[in-house]
Structure formats: C-alpha cells, structure tokens
Write a protein that holds these residues in place. Structure first.
Motif, mmCIF file in Angstrom:
data_model
loop_
_atom_site.group_PDB
_atom_site.id
_atom_site.type_symbol
_atom_site.label_atom_id
_atom_site.label_comp_id
_atom_site.label_asym_id
_atom_site.label_seq_id
_atom_site.Cartn_x
_atom_site.Cartn_y
_atom_site.Cartn_z
ATOM 1 N N THR A 243 0.826 -1.201 0.000
ATOM 2 C CA THR A 243 0.000 0.000 0.000
ATOM 3 C C THR A 243 0.859 1.250 0.000
ATOM 4 O O THR A 243 0.522 2.253 -0.629
ATOM 5 C CB THR A 243 -0.929 -0.004 1.225
ATOM 6 O OG1 THR A 243 -1.701 -1.200 1.222
ATOM 7 C CG2 THR A 243 -1.861 1.187 1.208
ATOM 8 N N THR A 244 1.983 1.209 0.673
ATOM 9 C CA THR A 244 2.871 2.355 0.736
ATOM 10 C C THR A 244 3.604 2.568 -0.583
ATOM 11 O O THR A 244 3.793 3.703 -1.026
ATOM 12 C CB THR A 244 3.908 2.159 1.867
ATOM 13 O OG1 THR A 244 3.201 1.923 3.086
ATOM 14 C CG2 THR A 244 4.784 3.372 2.024
ATOM 15 N N ILE A 245 4.012 1.496 -1.241
ATOM 16 C CA ILE A 245 4.811 1.597 -2.455
ATOM 17 C C ILE A 245 3.949 1.824 -3.702
ATOM 18 O O ILE A 245 4.422 2.356 -4.699
ATOM 19 C CB ILE A 245 5.681 0.331 -2.604
ATOM 20 C CG1 ILE A 245 6.703 0.282 -1.471
ATOM 21 C CG2 ILE A 245 6.399 0.274 -3.923
ATOM 22 C CD1 ILE A 245 7.486 -1.004 -1.405
ATOM 23 N N GLN A 246 2.696 1.467 -3.667
ATOM 24 C CA GLN A 246 1.830 1.540 -4.836
ATOM 25 C C GLN A 246 1.780 2.926 -5.488
ATOM 26 O O GLN A 246 1.838 3.010 -6.727
ATOM 27 C CB GLN A 246 0.418 1.074 -4.481
ATOM 28 C CG GLN A 246 -0.521 1.023 -5.660
ATOM 29 C CD GLN A 246 -1.904 0.554 -5.262
ATOM 30 O OE1 GLN A 246 -2.197 0.408 -4.087
ATOM 31 N NE2 GLN A 246 -2.747 0.314 -6.235
ATOM 32 N N PRO A 247 1.707 4.038 -4.755
ATOM 33 C CA PRO A 247 1.687 5.349 -5.427
ATOM 34 C C PRO A 247 2.953 5.638 -6.237
ATOM 35 O O PRO A 247 2.902 6.354 -7.234
ATOM 36 C CB PRO A 247 1.554 6.343 -4.279
ATOM 37 C CG PRO A 247 0.935 5.573 -3.176
ATOM 38 C CD PRO A 247 1.438 4.181 -3.338
ATOM 39 N N PHE A 248 4.084 5.067 -5.849
ATOM 40 C CA PHE A 248 5.320 5.292 -6.600
ATOM 41 C C PHE A 248 5.262 4.629 -7.975
ATOM 42 O O PHE A 248 5.829 5.131 -8.936
ATOM 43 C CB PHE A 248 6.533 4.796 -5.810
ATOM 44 C CG PHE A 248 6.787 5.602 -4.570
ATOM 45 C CD1 PHE A 248 7.207 6.911 -4.650
ATOM 46 C CD2 PHE A 248 6.592 5.047 -3.327
ATOM 47 C CE1 PHE A 248 7.440 7.666 -3.520
ATOM 48 C CE2 PHE A 248 6.823 5.786 -2.183
ATOM 49 C CZ PHE A 248 7.244 7.096 -2.280
ATOM 50 N N PHE A 249 4.577 3.485 -8.074
ATOM 51 C CA PHE A 249 4.450 2.833 -9.370
ATOM 52 C C PHE A 249 3.584 3.658 -10.317
ATOM 53 O O PHE A 249 3.801 3.651 -11.528
ATOM 54 C CB PHE A 249 3.884 1.430 -9.216
ATOM 55 C CG PHE A 249 4.852 0.457 -8.608
ATOM 56 C CD1 PHE A 249 6.059 0.193 -9.215
ATOM 57 C CD2 PHE A 249 4.549 -0.185 -7.425
ATOM 58 C CE1 PHE A 249 6.958 -0.703 -8.660
ATOM 59 C CE2 PHE A 249 5.439 -1.080 -6.861
ATOM 60 C CZ PHE A 249 6.648 -1.338 -7.481
ATOM 61 N N LYS A 250 2.625 4.379 -9.788
ATOM 62 C CA LYS A 250 1.808 5.254 -10.624
ATOM 63 C C LYS A 250 2.639 6.419 -11.157
ATOM 64 O O LYS A 250 2.386 6.921 -12.246
ATOM 65 C CB LYS A 250 0.610 5.767 -9.830
ATOM 66 C CG LYS A 250 -0.403 4.696 -9.520
ATOM 67 C CD LYS A 250 -1.586 5.240 -8.746
ATOM 68 C CE LYS A 250 -2.557 4.125 -8.416
ATOM 69 N NZ LYS A 250 -3.703 4.589 -7.628
ATOM 70 N N LEU A 251 3.649 6.848 -10.379
ATOM 71 C CA LEU A 251 4.502 7.947 -10.832
ATOM 72 C C LEU A 251 5.435 7.519 -11.961
ATOM 73 O O LEU A 251 5.938 8.365 -12.693
ATOM 74 C CB LEU A 251 5.341 8.478 -9.664
ATOM 75 C CG LEU A 251 4.615 9.268 -8.591
ATOM 76 C CD1 LEU A 251 5.581 9.603 -7.461
ATOM 77 C CD2 LEU A 251 4.040 10.542 -9.171
ATOM 78 N N LEU A 252 5.685 6.244 -12.110
ATOM 79 C CA LEU A 252 6.643 5.767 -13.095
ATOM 80 C C LEU A 252 6.079 5.671 -14.505
ATOM 81 O O LEU A 252 6.745 5.182 -15.410
ATOM 82 C CB LEU A 252 7.182 4.393 -12.663
ATOM 83 C CG LEU A 252 7.952 4.386 -11.338
ATOM 84 C CD1 LEU A 252 8.368 2.972 -10.990
ATOM 85 C CD2 LEU A 252 9.156 5.286 -11.409
#
Length: 65
Positions: free
Chosen positions: A25-34
């Motif tokens: 849940t914490t890392i998921q927003p970073f994948f959207k930024l990529l």
C-alpha cells in the motif's frame, strides 16, 4: 496444547500478511509515478536527495571523515 500452536501459527501468518499489505500500500503510489518520464526523473532526484541527506547526517553524527 495443539490448539495453542495452531493459533500461534495463524498469528504469525497474520502479522506477515499485515506487513506485506502495508508495504504494498505504501509503495503503490510510486508505481503510478513511473508512467511518465518527467516523473521518473523527479522521483530519482528525490530518492538521491534523501540518500545524500541521510548519508551526510549519519556521517556527521558518527564523526566519520
């Protein structure tokens, strides 16, 4: 006594599942930024900046030259 070990096993599996869910849940927003190249560069700059700040802070705290 057998019931106790089953409960301990269930509790340990639950704790592992909670940690995995938290990190996903914490890392998921970073994948959207990529998805965008500009955002990838920005993310890399932010990560590098955080790394440099932590490195310098630890170096000064531990008095390593």
């Amino acid at each position: 006594m057998n019931n106790l070990w089953k409960n301990i096993k269930k509790l340990s599996l639950f704790i592992i599942a909670v940690f995995i869910g938290f990190f996903l849940t914490t890392i998921q927003p970073f994948f959207k930024l990529l998805k965008n190249k500009k955002q990838i560069i920005l993310l890399l700059v932010i990560i590098a900046t955080i790394f440099v700040i932590v490195y310098n802070t630890l170096r000064l705290m531990l008095e390593i030259n």
